[in-house]
Enzyme design. Structure first.
Site, PDB file in Angstrom:
ATOM      1  N   ASP A  87      -2.971 -14.383  12.217  1.00 56.75           N
ATOM      2  CA  ASP A  87      -3.413 -14.015  13.562  1.00 56.75           C
ATOM      3  C   ASP A  87      -4.918 -13.737  13.635  1.00 56.75           C
ATOM      4  O   ASP A  87      -5.559 -13.453  12.628  1.00 56.75           O
ATOM      5  CB  ASP A  87      -2.677 -12.752  14.015  1.00 56.75           C
ATOM      6  N   ASP A  88      -5.411 -13.793  14.864  1.00 53.88           N
ATOM      7  CA  ASP A  88      -6.736 -13.296  15.274  1.00 53.88           C
ATOM      8  C   ASP A  88      -7.893 -14.262  15.036  1.00 53.88           C
ATOM      9  O   ASP A  88      -9.041 -13.928  15.320  1.00 53.88           O
ATOM     10  CB  ASP A  88      -7.082 -11.943  14.633  1.00 53.88           C
ATOM     11  N   HIS A 137      -2.652 -15.841  21.421  1.00 53.09           N
ATOM     12  CA  HIS A 137      -2.710 -14.421  21.034  1.00 53.09           C
ATOM     13  C   HIS A 137      -3.630 -13.645  21.984  1.00 53.09           C
ATOM     14  O   HIS A 137      -4.208 -12.636  21.594  1.00 53.09           O
ATOM     15  CB  HIS A 137      -3.186 -14.342  19.590  1.00 53.09           C
ATOM     16  N   HIS A 141      -7.449  -9.756  22.946  1.00 52.43           N
ATOM     17  CA  HIS A 141      -6.700  -8.912  22.009  1.00 52.43           C
ATOM     18  C   HIS A 141      -6.542  -7.486  22.529  1.00 52.43           C
ATOM     19  O   HIS A 141      -6.718  -6.496  21.807  1.00 52.43           O
ATOM     20  CB  HIS A 141      -7.352  -8.898  20.619  1.00 52.43           C
ATOM     21  N   HIS A 242      -3.638 -11.988   8.558  1.00 55.21           N
ATOM     22  CA  HIS A 242      -4.771 -12.245   9.465  1.00 55.21           C
ATOM     23  C   HIS A 242      -5.852 -13.070   8.786  1.00 55.21           C
ATOM     24  O   HIS A 242      -6.232 -12.781   7.647  1.00 55.21           O
ATOM     25  CB  HIS A 242      -5.359 -10.909   9.943  1.00 55.21           C
TER      26      HIS A 242
HETATM   27 ZN   LIG Z   1      -3.761  -9.704  16.416  1.00 58.71          ZN
END
Ligand SMILES: [Zn+2]
Ligand SMILES: *[C@@H]1O[C@H](CO)[C@@H](O)[C@H](O)[C@H]1NC(C)=O
Ligand SMILES: *[C@@H]1O[C@H](CO)[C@@H](O)[C@H](O)[C@H]1NC(C)=O
Ligand SMILES: *[C@@H]1O[C@H](CO)[C@@H](O)[C@H](O)[C@H]1NC(C)=O
Ligand SMILES: *[C@@H]1O[C@H](CO)[C@@H](O)[C@H](O)[C@H]1NC(C)=O
Ligand SMILES: *[C@@H]1O[C@H](CO)[C@@H](O)[C@H](O)[C@H]1NC(C)=O
Ligand SMILES: *[C@@H]1O[C@H](CO)[C@@H](O)[C@H](O)[C@H]1NC(C)=O
Ligand SMILES: *[C@@H]1O[C@H](CO)[C@@H](O)[C@H](O)[C@H]1NC(C)=O
Ligand SMILES: *[C@@H]1O[C@H](CO)[C@@H](O)[C@H](O)[C@H]1NC(C)=O
Length: 351
Positions: A87-88, A137, A141, A242
Site C-alpha cells: 500500500d501507499d 487507496h 490517505h 507498504h
Molecule cells: Zn495506507
C-alpha cells in the site's frame, strides 16, 4: 515528509492539491445515489482513537474488525494462495520492488494513493504493465469514515481518474486507508464500481518509520510464523505491507522466498478470488508463468507488451479537468483544513 520520493513525472492536467482531501465535485457526487447509502455517522477525524458505537450497526472495521461477506474481500479462499498487498505507493522505492518481483516472476497487488500516482505516473504504469494489480487507496490517505459522502466520493473518484490517466484502466477494487470503513464507505465504493479489500495478516511494517523500537526483522519473523501456524492452514491469506518507505520496500525480497519455500502461490488479490477482470476495461493481463521454474535462464522478462487492451475506453473519459483558477480557489479554501490534516498525518501516520 509525506512523500519520501523523488518526483519523476507529474500527470498532465489539473488535479486537486496533493495529500489533502480533495474538494467535493458535483460531477462526481451525481455518480452516486446518496439515498441508497447506509447512513453511518461521520466519525471523529482521528483514525488511531475512533469513537466506537456500543452497537456495531454499520459494521465499522476500525472498532470491531467487522466485515461484510457480500462485498468485502478478506482473504484468499484457497489454502495455498497468498495475496501479497503493498500500500501507499507508487514511490521511488516501488521501482526496486518491481525489479525484484520481475526476477521472481511474481505478481502482487498495489493499493495506490492518488496523490502519489499524480507524482509518479511512470512507476505506476510500469507496475501495471508488469501485470501487478492496481487498486484504489484514496487521493489523500484520509480516514474515510471521518469525511462527508461528497468528499469520500471525491477521494475515490480522483484516484480512479489518476490511475486511468496513468494506465488507461479503471480499478474494481479499493482499500480504505487504515482499514477505516463502514457500511457508508462500502456503499459509496460499491456504487463507484469497487469492492473493499481488507487484509487478514498485518506486518505493521509502517511503524518502522517513526518507532525506533520497531525491529525490521519482525516482518520476516511474522511471515515465518504465519506460514507454519496450523491455525492459518484452512484458508489462503492477504497480507499487508507498504512500498512507501525504503526499509519496508526492502523487506519484499526477504518475504517472497519465505512464502515460496512454504509452497504458497503468490497472486494478485483479484486472481486469488477468481476474478480475471481487476479493471472495468477488458484487458489481457500478464500472468506469472509457472514454466520459468523449470528453465535455467536468468534473463529478465521479455519487454514486449504484456497488456493488450482489447476494449479500450469502455468508461467515459474522466471529467476531472478543472480550470487553473478553480484549483487556486480550492487551494485557498483548503488552507484551514490543511493545517488540521497536517496534524492528523503526524499523529496517525500511514498505515
Ligand atoms: Zn495506507
Ligand atoms: C463538471 O463537468 C462540466 C461539464 O463537463 C465541466 O464544465 C465542469 O468544469 C465540471 N466541474 C468540475 C468541478 O470538475
Ligand atoms: C436512488 O435510489 C432510490 C432508492 O432506491 C430510488 O428511489 C431513486 O429512484 C434513485 N435515484 C436515481 C437517480 O437513480
Ligand atoms: C454472510 O453473512 C450473513 C450475515 O452475517 C449470513 O447470514 C450469511 O450466512 C453469510 N453468508 C456466507 C456465505 O457466509
Ligand atoms: C510480528 O510483528 C509484531 C509487530 O507487528 C511483533 O510484535 C512480533 O514480535 C512479531 N512476531 C515475531 C515472531 O517476531
Ligand atoms: C534503502 O534501503 C537499502 C536496503 O536496506 C539500502 O541499501 C539503501 O541505502 C537505502 N536507500 C535509501 C535512499 O535510504
Ligand atoms: C512443498 O512441496 C514439495 C513438493 O510437493 C514438498 O516436497 C514439500 O514438502 C512441501 N513443503 C512444505 C513446507 O509443505
Ligand atoms: C475479454 O476479451 C477476451 C478476448 O477478446 C474475450 O475472450 C472475453 O470474452 C472478453 N471478456 C469480457 C467479459 O468481455
Ligand atoms: C487523536 O487522539 C489522540 C488520543 O486521544 C489525541 O491525543 C490526538 O490529539 C487526536 N488527534 C486529532 C487530530 O484529533
Amino acid at each position: 515528509m509525506l512523500l519520501p520520493t523523488s518526483i519523476i513525472a507529474v500527470l498532465p492536467g489539473t488535479w486537486p492539491a496533493v495529500n489533502v482531501p480533495p474538494p467535493a465535485n458535483a460531477n462526481y457526487t451525481k455518480l452516486v445515489n446518496i439515498s441508497k447509502i447506509r447512513n453511518a455517522p461521520t466519525t471523529k477525524p482521528n483514525a488511531t482513537t475512533p469513537t466506537c458505537p456500543t452497537t456495531d450497526t454499520y459494521c465499522y472495521w476500525t472498532c470491531s474488525l467487522c466485515t461484510r461477506n457480500d462485498t468485502d474481500i478478506v482473504n484468499c479462499p484457497n489454502k495455498l494462495d497468498w495475496g501479497l498487498t503493498l500500500d501507499d505507493g507508487p514511490t521511488s522505492f516501488t521501482t526496486s520492488v518491481l525489479d525484484y518481483l520481475d526476477t521472481q516472476n511474481v505478481k502482487v497487488t498495489f493499493f495506490v494513493i492518488g496523490s502519489n500516482v499524480y507524482q509518479n505516473p511512470d512507476i505506476l504504469l510500469r507496475a501495471f504493465k508488469a501485470g501487478h494489480q492496481i487498486g484504489v487507496h484514496t487521493w489523500s490517505h484520509t480516514a474515510l469514515t471521518s469525511q462527508s459522502n461528497e468528499v469520500v466520493i471525491a477521494e475515490l473518484k480522483y484516484t480512479l481518474d489518476a490511475i486511468k490517466a496513468a494506465t488507461n484502466v479503471t480499478p474494481k477494487y479499493m482499500r480504505p486507508p487504515f482499514g477505516d470503513y463502514d457500511d457508508r464507505i462500502r456503499d459509496i465504493s460499491t456504487q463507484l464500481g469497487m469492492k473493499p479489500t481488507i487484509w487478514d495478516l498485518d506486518t505493521n511494517d509502517w511503524l518502522s518509520n517513526d518507532d525506533k523500537s520497531f525491529q525490521l526483522s519482525w516482518i520476516t519473523a511474522n511471515f515465518t510464523q504465519w506460514v507454519s501456524d496450523p491455525a492459518l492452514k484452512t484458508t489462503g491469506h492477504i497480507s499487508l505491507e507498504h512500498d512507501l518507505y525504503n526499509q519496508t520496500a526492502a523487506q519484499i525480497p526477504l518475504v517472497v522466498p519465505i512464502l515460496k519455500k512454504a509452497n504458497y502461490s503468490i497472486k494478485p488479490v483479484h486472481e486469488c478470488i477468481g476474478d480475471p477482470y481487476p479493471y472495468v476495461e477488458n484487458v489481457t493481463l500478464a500472468k506469472a508463468t509457472t514454466t520459468t521454474t523449470t528453465t535455467t535462464t536468468t534473463q529478465a522478462p521479455t519487454p514486449t507488451p504484456e497488456i493488450t487492451p482489447t476494449q479500450p475506453n469502455v468508461v467515459t473519459t474522466p471529467t476531472h479537468t478543472q480550470k487553473t483558477s478553480d484549483a487556486t480557489i480550492i487551494f485557498k479554501s483548503d488552507l484551514l483544513s490543511l493545517s488540521f490534516v497536517v496534524v492528523l498525518f503526524f499523529v496517525s501516520l500511514f498505515y
